[in-house]
Design a protein around this motif. Sequence first.
Motif, PDB file in Angstrom:
ATOM      1  N   VAL A 173      -1.137 -10.361   9.337  1.00 44.15           N
ATOM      2  CA  VAL A 173      -1.350 -10.614   7.915  1.00 44.15           C
ATOM      3  C   VAL A 173      -0.184 -10.125   7.050  1.00 44.15           C
ATOM      4  N   PRO A 174       0.233  -8.855   7.177  1.00 41.56           N
ATOM      5  CA  PRO A 174       1.327  -8.425   6.307  1.00 41.56           C
ATOM      6  C   PRO A 174       2.589  -9.250   6.511  1.00 41.56           C
ATOM      7  N   PHE A 175       2.851  -9.629   7.768  1.00 40.76           N
ATOM      8  CA  PHE A 175       4.092 -10.340   8.058  1.00 40.76           C
ATOM      9  C   PHE A 175       4.157 -11.678   7.330  1.00 40.76           C
ATOM     10  N   VAL A 176       3.019 -12.358   7.243  1.00 44.38           N
ATOM     11  CA  VAL A 176       3.042 -13.658   6.582  1.00 44.38           C
ATOM     12  C   VAL A 176       2.637 -13.549   5.115  1.00 44.38           C
ATOM     13  N   MET A 177       2.232 -12.332   4.683  1.00 41.04           N
ATOM     14  CA  MET A 177       1.865 -12.161   3.281  1.00 41.04           C
ATOM     15  C   MET A 177       3.116 -12.380   2.427  1.00 41.04           C
ATOM     16  N   PRO A 178       3.025 -13.221   1.429  1.00 40.40           N
ATOM     17  CA  PRO A 178       4.205 -13.459   0.582  1.00 40.40           C
ATOM     18  C   PRO A 178       4.763 -12.148   0.017  1.00 40.40           C
ATOM     19  N   THR A 179       6.088 -12.078  -0.075  1.00 40.16           N
ATOM     20  CA  THR A 179       6.719 -10.877  -0.623  1.00 40.16           C
ATOM     21  C   THR A 179       6.135 -10.496  -1.961  1.00 40.16           C
ATOM     22  N   VAL A 180       5.901 -11.521  -2.762  1.00 41.69           N
ATOM     23  CA  VAL A 180       5.426 -11.260  -4.116  1.00 41.69           C
ATOM     24  C   VAL A 180       4.048 -10.598  -4.078  1.00 41.69           C
ATOM     25  N   VAL A 181       3.216 -11.034  -3.142  1.00 43.88           N
ATOM     26  CA  VAL A 181       1.887 -10.442  -3.023  1.00 43.88           C
ATOM     27  C   VAL A 181       2.008  -8.984  -2.589  1.00 43.88           C
ATOM     28  N   ALA A 182       2.830  -8.748  -1.555  1.00 45.78           N
ATOM     29  CA  ALA A 182       3.019  -7.373  -1.094  1.00 45.78           C
ATOM     30  C   ALA A 182       3.570  -6.522  -2.224  1.00 45.78           C
ATOM     31  N   GLY A 183       4.551  -7.074  -2.937  1.00 45.94           N
ATOM     32  CA  GLY A 183       5.151  -6.347  -4.051  1.00 45.94           C
ATOM     33  C   GLY A 183       4.117  -6.010  -5.104  1.00 45.94           C
ATOM     34  N   MET A 184       3.313  -6.993  -5.495  1.00 44.84           N
ATOM     35  CA  MET A 184       2.278  -6.757  -6.498  1.00 44.84           C
ATOM     36  C   MET A 184       1.260  -5.742  -5.984  1.00 44.84           C
ATOM     37  N   GLY A 185       0.965  -5.806  -4.685  1.00 46.39           N
ATOM     38  CA  GLY A 185       0.025  -4.861  -4.086  1.00 46.39           C
ATOM     39  C   GLY A 185       0.524  -3.433  -4.240  1.00 46.39           C
ATOM     40  N   PHE A 186       1.798  -3.225  -3.930  1.00 49.77           N
ATOM     41  CA  PHE A 186       2.346  -1.876  -4.052  1.00 49.77           C
ATOM     42  C   PHE A 186       2.422  -1.437  -5.506  1.00 49.77           C
ATOM     43  N   LEU A 187       2.717  -2.380  -6.402  1.00 53.77           N
ATOM     44  CA  LEU A 187       2.705  -2.038  -7.827  1.00 53.77           C
ATOM     45  C   LEU A 187       1.311  -1.601  -8.254  1.00 53.77           C
ATOM     46  N   ALA A 188       0.306  -2.362  -7.786  1.00 49.38           N
ATOM     47  CA  ALA A 188      -1.073  -2.043  -8.157  1.00 49.38           C
ATOM     48  C   ALA A 188      -1.491  -0.691  -7.591  1.00 49.38           C
ATOM     49  N   LEU A 189      -0.885  -0.323  -6.458  1.00 44.73           N
ATOM     50  CA  LEU A 189      -1.257   0.934  -5.810  1.00 44.73           C
ATOM     51  C   LEU A 189      -0.486   2.114  -6.401  1.00 44.73           C
ATOM     52  N   VAL A 190       0.822   2.010  -6.393  1.00 44.03           N
ATOM     53  CA  VAL A 190       1.634   3.154  -6.834  1.00 44.03           C
ATOM     54  C   VAL A 190       2.658   2.742  -7.882  1.00 44.03           C
ATOM     55  N   LEU A 227      -6.279   4.134  11.583  1.00 46.04           N
ATOM     56  CA  LEU A 227      -6.472   4.674  10.245  1.00 46.04           C
ATOM     57  C   LEU A 227      -5.181   4.561   9.444  1.00 46.04           C
ATOM     58  N   LEU A 228      -4.080   4.922  10.095  1.00 47.19           N
ATOM     59  CA  LEU A 228      -2.773   4.865   9.455  1.00 47.19           C
ATOM     60  C   LEU A 228      -2.434   3.427   9.064  1.00 47.19           C
ATOM     61  N   ILE A 229      -2.674   2.521  10.014  1.00 47.01           N
ATOM     62  CA  ILE A 229      -2.359   1.116   9.773  1.00 47.01           C
ATOM     63  C   ILE A 229      -3.233   0.574   8.642  1.00 47.01           C
ATOM     64  N   ALA A 230      -4.502   0.940   8.696  1.00 48.34           N
ATOM     65  CA  ALA A 230      -5.427   0.455   7.678  1.00 48.34           C
ATOM     66  C   ALA A 230      -4.965   0.909   6.297  1.00 48.34           C
ATOM     67  N   LEU A 231      -4.540   2.182   6.216  1.00 43.90           N
ATOM     68  CA  LEU A 231      -4.044   2.701   4.947  1.00 43.90           C
ATOM     69  C   LEU A 231      -2.854   1.900   4.475  1.00 43.90           C
ATOM     70  N   LEU A 232      -1.943   1.671   5.405  1.00 45.82           N
ATOM     71  CA  LEU A 232      -0.697   1.002   5.065  1.00 45.82           C
ATOM     72  C   LEU A 232      -0.932  -0.442   4.661  1.00 45.82           C
ATOM     73  N   VAL A 233      -1.791  -1.134   5.427  1.00 48.46           N
ATOM     74  CA  VAL A 233      -1.980  -2.565   5.209  1.00 48.46           C
ATOM     75  C   VAL A 233      -3.007  -2.834   4.127  1.00 48.46           C
ATOM     76  N   LEU A 234      -4.124  -2.115   4.243  1.00 47.06           N
ATOM     77  CA  LEU A 234      -5.238  -2.455   3.359  1.00 47.06           C
ATOM     78  C   LEU A 234      -5.069  -1.894   1.956  1.00 47.06           C
ATOM     79  N   ALA A 235      -4.500  -0.681   1.875  1.00 46.10           N
ATOM     80  CA  ALA A 235      -4.457  -0.029   0.571  1.00 46.10           C
ATOM     81  C   ALA A 235      -3.761  -0.897  -0.496  1.00 46.10           C
ATOM     82  N   PRO A 236      -2.555  -1.418  -0.244  1.00 45.47           N
ATOM     83  CA  PRO A 236      -1.908  -2.220  -1.296  1.00 45.47           C
ATOM     84  C   PRO A 236      -2.707  -3.473  -1.635  1.00 45.47           C
ATOM     85  N   LEU A 237      -3.234  -4.138  -0.589  1.00 46.06           N
ATOM     86  CA  LEU A 237      -3.960  -5.380  -0.850  1.00 46.06           C
ATOM     87  C   LEU A 237      -5.262  -5.104  -1.604  1.00 46.06           C
ATOM     88  N   ALA A 238      -5.939  -4.017  -1.195  1.00 46.08           N
ATOM     89  CA  ALA A 238      -7.176  -3.650  -1.882  1.00 46.08           C
ATOM     90  C   ALA A 238      -6.891  -3.282  -3.333  1.00 46.08           C
TER      91      ALA A 238
END
Lengths: 533, 360
Positions: free
Chosen positions: A103-120, A290-301
């Motif tokens: 999922v993260p690999f094919v997630m558009p950069t913009v989505v990942a970027g927005m996810g991290f903005l929303a998180l931190v 747990l680590l992966i879930a934090l890394l992957v899920l946290a920004p998207l959530a």
Amino acid sequence: MRGNWLGHTTGLLATGALAALVVVPLGAILVRSFSGGSTSVPGFAGGPLAVLGDPYYLGRIGFTALQALLSTILTVLVGLPSAVLLARYRFTGRRALTAAFTVPFVMPTVVAGMGFLALVGPNGVVGVDLRNTLAIVLAAHVFYNFAVVARLVGGYLEGIGPRLEGAAATLGAGPWRTLARVTLPLALPATLAAATLTFIFCFTSFGVILILAPAARFATLEVEIYRLTARLLQLDAAATLAFAQLVIVGALGLVYTRLQARLAVRVDQQGAAVRRPGPGGTALLALDLLLIALLVLAPLAALVVQALLGHDGRFGLANFAAALDAPATIGFTSLGLAVRNSLTFAVISGALAVSLGLVFSYAVARGGWRALDLLSLLPLATSPITLAFGYLISYPLLVTTVWGIPVAHALIAFPFVTRTLLPALRSQPPDLAAAAATLGAGPLRTFLRVELPLLAPSLAVATAFAFAISLGEFGATLLLSRPEYATLSTAIFDRLGRPGAANYGSALALAVVLMTLTTVVMLALQRRVRTEF
Amino acid sequence: MSLHLRSLSKRYGGTVAVSGVDLAIERGRTLALLGPSGCGKSTLLRLIAGLERPDSGSITLAGTDITGLAPQKRAFGVVFQDFALFPHLNVARNVAFGLVEQRRDRAASAARVAALLDMVGLAAMGERRVHQLSGGQQQRVALARALAPEPAVLLLDEPLSNLDENLRQGLSVEIREVLDRVHNYAVYVTHDQVEAFSIAEQVAVMRAGVIAQVGTRDELLDQPRDAWVARFLGHENVWEGEKARRVAEWVGVRLEAGDALLLRSDLVRLADQEPSRTGVEASVTRVEQRGLQWSLELAVARWATSIHWSGYAREFGSPPAVGDRFTLAVPPGAWRRLADATPTVAPDAYTDSTVTADRG
């Protein structure tokens, strides 16, 4: 079967297409970077040395390499344990997890970027603003690429199977000793290959930087080329940087293919049964997950939560509604138009990429056009910005039409398509085609009746890959975009660049839509995805 | 002192791989596990090595229970079917792998590796990568690697099956010599009875997860326990059921219900057309040549059945042909009652393929 008329036809077609769509644009960059463009004096005076001698640009190259190196090291550290655990243990939900890793690999950069903005980000869920820090760039890069390591190395280890570790156990090596003396050394070539690929991806990082760390000190070469082209209109300097990046990435691409060839030799044994983890293994697995879930899920959530959270602090669809009826008068792209454009481009570029990939794969696998395979590395070494820039300077008329973006998308997806189709075609037993020939089928009939039907699963994967890549593509789209061709990606970036909480909210809403679209595509091929980098 | 397996069982999902196996392996007497592919012999070997955990049953070595012991704690030497050499290590380092785990000092370890490579005839090959070796050489490295840590038990899983015929003969002699010299517990898995009999003193015939019979070569060939074992070991004249009862009646052998009947045709001699009081008349119904051997199908009118017989040219004046008549000299000891004919498990594919041998 070698060298039949179909092989020659496809060979000529593929060569022509790649020449026109890759070699010519890259050649134009090369010429421009050396000649200084329109100035009639071909020479080095204002050309490559001037730009590459500039300490500012040298610094950019240095930073680009440094952040890529740090990202790669972190990515390997995060990805390797998952790779080993996934390859060695069978547990409930393993298949779903392997699919989730993609999922993260094919997630558009913009989505990942927005996810991290929303998180931190500035108004992030966590409350810490990490925008414009190296940390957030590295985190996003790990998010993006750890699946490359986990799946490439994991798949390789799974292919080798646990036999050698069993042999080590009978020779007295316990689990940790076996890990150190057998598993990790065995995984080394795959790890190096994955690390090289990760480095390439991070070296040409664009969207992540533009969204998460727009400050000038974080600009990568890719970002610099974009700025020189789109904002400053210094095409000569941009050409020189693009050329420098092409050389670096091309060299790394060669290293990667060398490593990958070694992998193909090594994975010769049947994978055997993997076992269920013991108590120690379960604990490690749980920790890793747990680590992966934090890394992957946290920004998207965080992205979803913030998108649903209106600026008044209440849950609802206010952001989506705002994104829907955008005031077209001041250049906003409405949600409907962005979705329509994104889907249209994805369908066109998917069809283009798969057709070209089929023609190419047939020429290489059946027509004996081996040298073509080398040419296919060019798109891999060409970053989206470089490609789009090449189109801008070599086909200025094409990029004003609706075709510029889908053609660029198709070429960006092309390496992924061929890496799926070519091995599948090559692995078809040659006797099948021979049998069809003895039954009276010519090359085309054999292809249509035997080879193509057998390729169906790989075709589905390749199509979905191309579709997903186009859907999320950002860099090339941004460079080639005109307001009426805005996609979800560029619309998000546009909103993000405008002031006000309402615009930020719309950007979040659009990102959620894009994320959902991509996820749907990925779910459609979840079962079929294999690591074919 | 022995390696004891007691009612060992292992199943994978619904498939029973090993079922209630009892075996005693004596020190210095190599045991071969012989059976068709898929009979569970490799699984049994992996159970002994500790690579698989049994569902039930126990394994003891010289009185100590090792059932729950991890494979690295047992450190039994295993020669794997596909050798399982470490591709990232050269030949010498492969052989030294177990020695490093034993924390032996460098010099002693190097000396042992050199001695072992010398023993298997690869003294000059220590620096080679394993993929540069031929199949036979890889097999020797695998053997040397398994022997290096001086394991208490040596387990060999079809070590010759990936090699071609010429190599196998020579290597099986070499392996036999090594096993004789090492003089420890050794278990040798194979599907080839020639190999099994040439390497091991004791052979356990395995079928569908259970041990069908254990014995020496002579015991097994002379008195197979049931029709399946007899046919698996190559006996061609086996009768079961009604047919067995009828033939037994003709030849005067007492059979209990369910018994099978075996004729050891290797004890039967052909006498030229001279009728004799002890002999029985037979006529050739089929002639086949297998290498130097002649294989005949003979109709024996008096027994109302046919038998298969094989022998060399010296037995005949001229090449045999269909219609030739012979007198068979059948010593009384040539007939065997196979008391345990009831199959212990449902007949599997292998019985089907061996049934064709019974044309009688």
